[in-house]
Design an enzyme around this catalytic site. Sequence first.
Site, PDB file in Angstrom:
ATOM      1  N   LYS A  90     -21.119  45.280 -40.828  1.00 28.90           N
ATOM      2  CA  LYS A  90     -21.595  43.941 -40.846  1.00 28.90           C
ATOM      3  C   LYS A  90     -22.380  42.865 -39.310  1.00 28.90           C
ATOM      4  CE  LYS A  90     -19.085  40.838 -43.015  1.00 28.90           C
ATOM      5  NZ  LYS A  90     -18.026  41.514 -43.723  1.00 28.90           N
ATOM      6  N   ARG A 166     -18.826  33.914 -49.446  1.00 30.32           N
ATOM      7  CA  ARG A 166     -17.571  34.607 -50.725  1.00 30.32           C
ATOM      8  C   ARG A 166     -16.979  34.464 -51.558  1.00 30.32           C
ATOM      9  NH1 ARG A 166     -15.647  36.492 -44.022  1.00 30.32           N
ATOM     10  NH2 ARG A 166     -15.434  38.904 -44.850  1.00 30.32           N
ATOM     11  N   ARG A 201     -10.506  51.042 -36.052  1.00 33.17           N
ATOM     12  CA  ARG A 201     -11.347  49.663 -35.265  1.00 33.17           C
ATOM     13  C   ARG A 201     -10.252  48.564 -33.886  1.00 33.17           C
ATOM     14  NH1 ARG A 201     -14.743  45.522 -38.847  1.00 33.17           N
ATOM     15  NH2 ARG A 201     -12.979  44.475 -39.074  1.00 33.17           N
ATOM     16  N   ARG A 230      -7.275  44.024 -34.055  1.00 38.85           N
ATOM     17  CA  ARG A 230      -7.353  42.240 -34.999  1.00 38.85           C
ATOM     18  C   ARG A 230      -5.421  41.789 -35.992  1.00 38.85           C
ATOM     19  NH1 ARG A 230     -12.913  41.206 -38.308  1.00 38.85           N
ATOM     20  NH2 ARG A 230     -11.534  40.316 -39.992  1.00 38.85           N
ATOM     21  N   ARG A 241      -7.297  42.074 -48.406  1.00 36.55           N
ATOM     22  CA  ARG A 241      -9.034  41.584 -48.477  1.00 36.55           C
ATOM     23  C   ARG A 241     -10.122  42.757 -48.856  1.00 36.55           C
ATOM     24  NH1 ARG A 241      -9.084  42.975 -42.330  1.00 36.55           N
ATOM     25  NH2 ARG A 241     -11.510  42.184 -42.032  1.00 36.55           N
TER      26      ARG A 241
HETATM   27  P1  AMP Z   1     -13.666  39.035 -41.264  1.00 34.69           P
HETATM   28  O1  AMP Z   1     -13.892  38.754 -40.050  1.00 34.69           O
HETATM   29  O2  AMP Z   1     -15.595  38.059 -41.725  1.00 34.69           O
HETATM   30  O3  AMP Z   1     -13.683  40.261 -42.201  1.00 34.69           O
HETATM   31  O4  AMP Z   1     -12.790  37.844 -42.052  1.00 34.69           O
HETATM   32  C1  AMP Z   1     -11.851  37.340 -41.398  1.00 34.69           C
HETATM   33  C2  AMP Z   1     -10.917  37.166 -42.421  1.00 34.69           C
HETATM   34  O5  AMP Z   1     -11.327  35.764 -42.346  1.00 34.69           O
HETATM   35  C3  AMP Z   1     -10.895  37.341 -44.498  1.00 34.69           C
HETATM   36  O6  AMP Z   1     -10.380  37.658 -44.761  1.00 34.69           O
HETATM   37  C4  AMP Z   1     -10.537  36.029 -44.649  1.00 34.69           C
HETATM   38  O7  AMP Z   1      -9.060  35.488 -44.339  1.00 34.69           O
HETATM   39  C5  AMP Z   1     -10.808  34.811 -42.932  1.00 34.69           C
HETATM   40  N1  AMP Z   1     -12.741  34.499 -43.761  1.00 34.69           N
HETATM   41  C6  AMP Z   1     -13.819  34.856 -43.564  1.00 34.69           C
HETATM   42  N2  AMP Z   1     -15.085  34.290 -44.252  1.00 34.69           N
HETATM   43  C7  AMP Z   1     -14.531  33.716 -45.007  1.00 34.69           C
HETATM   44  C8  AMP Z   1     -15.102  32.389 -46.027  1.00 34.69           C
HETATM   45  N3  AMP Z   1     -16.875  32.638 -45.848  1.00 34.69           N
HETATM   46  N4  AMP Z   1     -14.171  31.844 -47.255  1.00 34.69           N
HETATM   47  C9  AMP Z   1     -12.912  31.405 -46.467  1.00 34.69           C
HETATM   48  N5  AMP Z   1     -11.969  32.574 -45.996  1.00 34.69           N
HETATM   49  C10 AMP Z   1     -12.951  33.325 -45.217  1.00 34.69           C
END
Ligand code: AMP
Length: 296
Positions: A90, A166, A201, A230, A241
């Site tokens: 993404k 999500r 990563r 991260r 996740r």
């Molecule tokens: P990402 O950077 O998109 O991989 O998101 C990292 C983490 O942030 C996820 O594993 C969730 O814990 C939290 N997160 C990201 N987007 C959302 C969302 N739309 N709703 C709730 N938690 C989120």
Amino acid sequence: MAMACSGHMLVVAKPEPCTHSLTRHSPSNSCKIFSSSLHFLGKDIAPTRRFHASPTKNAPFARRSKLALVAMAKPDPLRIMISGAPASGKGTQCELITKKYGLVHIAAGDLLRAEVAAGSENGKRAKEHMEKGQLVPDEITVMMVKEQLLQSDSLENGWLLDGYPRSLSQATALQEFGLQADLFILLEVPEEILVERVVGRRLDPVTGRIYHLKYSPPETEEIAARLTQRFDDTEEKVKLRLRTHHQNVEAVLSMYKDITIKVNGAAPKEDVFAQIDNALSKLLEQRKVTSGTLAA
Ligand code: AMP
């Protein structure tokens, strides 16, 4: 009053009392002519043309006014959502999309990480969920995203919403705010590739560039030494996740089935982008035709 409305862009030719001596007015035009002062989102735009004209000069007024409006009509900006499992690419695609289409990139994960880094109460709560690979509660996430979507640059340039919604409740919340997307992009990647991508990563905190230890290694020892990982990019956490992603993705897709394109995210990034680019340019083309028709 003539009005051309194209999405959030409202162009209004304001009627202005006539100050000159027109002799042959019908009651319907009751001595009003259009000034060319145009209003955009409540602000006056510098007048382009004034019609202090004689009756004969006024005759083609309607056509000229219309031409001015057509010239001002701008197609609606794009509103795009992109979704996919962790490390489905993404971030890379968002970079390519924003570079070409000038959309405002709003990434829910980045907003949450910024809140965690700031050490706020919301950030502390968010981190507890992020560490378990769970979704952060809606009362934190939804308002944060909504605020970004309603910023003036998002409204004017369009947005690319990454990692939101999500869940069904997040999708419903957007709908209730009247925020609708034109396209929902889902990147699909087999799970074994995702785990390998996540575990290798790394982030360069100085440039913001993302590396992969195996597939896209840092160019110099100096960069290698400063790379960070991260906190949720471990094998154990990515599996959690991924489970969260699979639990929610179908429900979200059910809300957007009419506007969804599924793209093979395991393909080279240029090929992935080519598919997305194709869909976006078609959308823009349709937009231009529609806005031209509306304004004409
Ligand atoms: P990402 O950077 O998109 O991989 O998101 C990292 C983490 O942030 C996820 O594993 C969730 O814990 C939290 N997160 C990201 N987007 C959302 C969302 N739309 N709703 C709730 N938690 C989120």
